[in-house]
Design an enzyme around this catalytic site. Structure first.
Site, short mmCIF file in Angstrom:
data_model
loop_
_atom_site.label_atom_id
_atom_site.label_comp_id
_atom_site.label_asym_id
_atom_site.label_seq_id
_atom_site.Cartn_x
_atom_site.Cartn_y
_atom_site.Cartn_z
N GLY A 129 44.24 43.50 36.08
CA GLY A 129 44.35 44.87 36.58
C GLY A 129 45.16 44.90 37.88
O GLY A 129 46.39 44.89 37.84
N SER A 225 46.63 37.71 33.98
CA SER A 225 47.29 38.80 34.68
C SER A 225 46.91 38.79 36.17
O SER A 225 47.19 37.81 36.86
CB SER A 225 46.95 40.14 34.01
OG SER A 225 47.82 41.15 34.44
N TYR A 226 46.25 39.83 36.68
CA TYR A 226 45.88 39.83 38.10
C TYR A 226 44.76 38.84 38.41
O TYR A 226 44.44 38.60 39.58
CB TYR A 226 45.49 41.24 38.56
CG TYR A 226 45.50 41.37 40.07
CD1 TYR A 226 46.72 41.45 40.75
CD2 TYR A 226 44.33 41.38 40.81
CE1 TYR A 226 46.74 41.55 42.14
CE2 TYR A 226 44.35 41.48 42.19
CZ TYR A 226 45.56 41.56 42.85
OH TYR A 226 45.60 41.65 44.23
N ASP A 412 55.78 37.76 26.46
CA ASP A 412 55.34 38.77 27.42
C ASP A 412 56.47 39.07 28.39
O ASP A 412 57.03 38.17 29.01
CB ASP A 412 54.12 38.24 28.19
CG ASP A 412 53.67 39.18 29.31
OD1 ASP A 412 53.86 40.40 29.16
OD2 ASP A 412 53.12 38.68 30.30
N HIS A 464 51.14 39.06 26.50
CA HIS A 464 50.41 39.05 27.76
C HIS A 464 48.97 38.56 27.59
O HIS A 464 48.44 37.87 28.45
CB HIS A 464 50.42 40.47 28.34
CG HIS A 464 50.03 40.56 29.78
ND1 HIS A 464 50.75 39.96 30.79
CD2 HIS A 464 48.98 41.18 30.40
CE1 HIS A 464 50.18 40.20 31.96
NE2 HIS A 464 49.11 40.94 31.74
#
Length: 493
Positions: A129, A225-226, A412, A464
């Site tokens: 996120g 991701s984050y 991705d 991703h």
């Protein structure tokens, strides 16, 4: 010449590529919002994570874990609505209080391994996120034991679930994400990397008291991701508190992060180089970006801005998070009883997950407070701190002997393989094991290179969310990670 924020134009450009509200774009949209904050008048300062006294649990020296007796029984899931026949492992879910004054509660879902769970390690999964759910993404779309069928009511078994090799803990963090919440609304305006790390640490020491048989298990942090921020920062917090307070030792062995956002400048450069090398942009556009965009600068020239706009227009409407994947063209729920339930990943799965996790009987079975559940929070509107790089923290983990793996799905475009390679190269680590292919089953699963203290793995044909699109290869990868070996050098028979 007029200067503009590259981060702001990136957000504008990437938002044009988000097609549906529950697509894979959702998790990365939260990352875009954070990137935009870099262009504010008071952007987050760079800081040395391991040197921050504020990271240590505020009252760790006097902290006493509240009694947890009886909570493990209360958290045990009898059965999930619509789960398939023959579930042969225990499941738990519920809340852990991380701040009694503000009544901040983090929600977890835990699945034990069906095979010798008492001897297997513990893995914590964190989605990105910032502000997206590890339950919706990690548990029910990626590495968890179940996937949601197209009716939004029933589940089918994931044959490549990570609990085949470990016991898996999914945490919805920070408060405001998924079923996690705070009874003090100001908490939602003070979320950030530091708070997320501290709360996750307090969650862990409480959870381990609730499940004391896991206190001495080998422990691994994973995410995507984050979580490129979350996992290293939580790992650093664990190491510091292990040194300071002997009563709370967490047996951290390693972290593994997928398509991770870890260093703004090289990650941004990697995005545009990926566009060009994968035939998504013209030579002319790439030449302009290469010449006029300085990814180490807060402000960019108008030429750079216009070139990035052109880059997004040239790409068109594809799934930005898996450039060769089909998109969701029919998001309606289906009558699953009339068709074949495929184990292949369905690009409309987000819609099924939202329907399932908002069913009252599902929320009751999960011991969740009735909630309008969403994949990514709409409550957290202000992320107050985020360093522009976590490379110093990753270097600290390497120097501390913590095993670090970074893996990257090679289709991705949001945090592409080029971004990860550029960021890793910044560390200037010597190569211990040269680049080579690795195998999952009879096929090449990707490529691997071993640096001193860090292993980089690509996953062929994945976007991703690696365990969604290539679940078998993801299971091979994570198995190698926890066993402390490189992925297979030859195909299996």
């Amino acid at each position: 010449m007029k200067k503009v924020s590259l981060y702001a134009c990136l957000l504008l450009n990437f938002s044009l590529l988000a097609i549906v509200p529950y697509s894979k774009a959702t998790q990365a949209d939260k990352l875009d919002e954070l990137i935009l904050s870099r262009s504010s008048q008071n952007p987050p300062k760079t800081f040395s994570w391991e040197a921050e006294d504020a990271l240590k649990t505020q009252s760790s020296s006097a902290y006493v874990v509240p009694p947890q007796e009886g909570k493990i029984l209360a958290d045990k899931i009898v059965t999930l609505p619509g789960q398939p026949y023959g579930v042969d492992f225990d499941q738990y879910s519920g809340y852990v209080t991380v701040d009694h004054e503000t009544e901040r509660e983090l929600f977890y879902y835990f699945v034990e391994s069906p095979h010798n769970s008492s001897t297997k390690p513990l893995i914590l999964w964190l989605s990105g996120g910032p502000g997206c759910s590890s339950l919706g993404y990690g548990a029910f779309e990626e590495l968890g034991p179940f996937r949601v069928n197209s009716d939004g009511k029933t589940l089918h078994r994931n044959p490549y679930a990570w609990n085949e090799v470990a016991n898996i803990l999914f945490l919805e963090s920070p408060a405001g994400v998924g079923f996690s919440y705070s009874n003090t609304t100001s908490d939602y305006n003070n979320s950030g990397d530091k708070t997320a790390a501290k709360d996750a640490y307090v969650f862990l020491i409480n959870w381990l008291e609730r499940f004391p048989e896991y206190k001495t298990r080998d422990f691994y942090l994973t995410g995507e991701s984050y979580a490129g921020h979350f996992a290293p920062q939580l790992a650093s917090t664990i190491l510091h508190n292990n040194k300071l307070y002997n009563q709370f030792i967490i047996n951290l062995k390693g972290i593994s992060i997928g398509n991770p956002w870890i260093n703004d400048a090289t990650d941004l450069k990697g995005i545009f180089d990926f566009f060009w090398t994968h035939a998504l942009n013209s030579d002319q556009t790439h030449e302009l970006i290469d010449k006029y965009c300085d990814f180490n600068s807060e402000n960019e020239s108008a030429i750079c801005y216009n070139a990035t706009i052109r880059a997004s227009n040239e790409i068109g409407h594809i799934d930005f998070y898996n450039i060769y994947a089909p998109q969701c063209h029919d998001s309606s729920l289906k009558n699953v009883s009339t068709g074949y339930v495929s184990n292949e990943f369905d690009p409309c799965s987000d819609y099924y997950g939202v329907a399932y996790l908002n069913r009252p009987e599902v929320q009751k079975a999960l011991h969740a407070i009735p909630t309008n559940w969403t994949f990514c929070t709409r409550v957290i509107r202000n992320w107050i701190d985020s360093p522009v790089t976590v490379l110093p923290t990753i270097k600290y983990l390497i120097d501390s002997g913590i095993k670090v793996w970074i893996y990257s799905g090679d289709t991705d475009a949001r945090v592409p393989v080029t971004s990860s390679r550029y960021s890793i190269n910044t560390l200037k680590l010597p190569v211990n094991y040269p680049w080579r292919p690795w195998y999952s089953g009879k096929e090449i699963g990707g490529y691997v290179v071993g640096y001193k203290g860090l292993t980089f793995v690509t996953v062929r044909g994945s976007g991703h969310l690696v365990p969604s699109w290539q679940p078998e290869r993801a299971l091979t990868l994570i198995s190698s990670f926890i066993y402390g070996i490189l992925p297979p050098v030859s195909p299996s028979n």
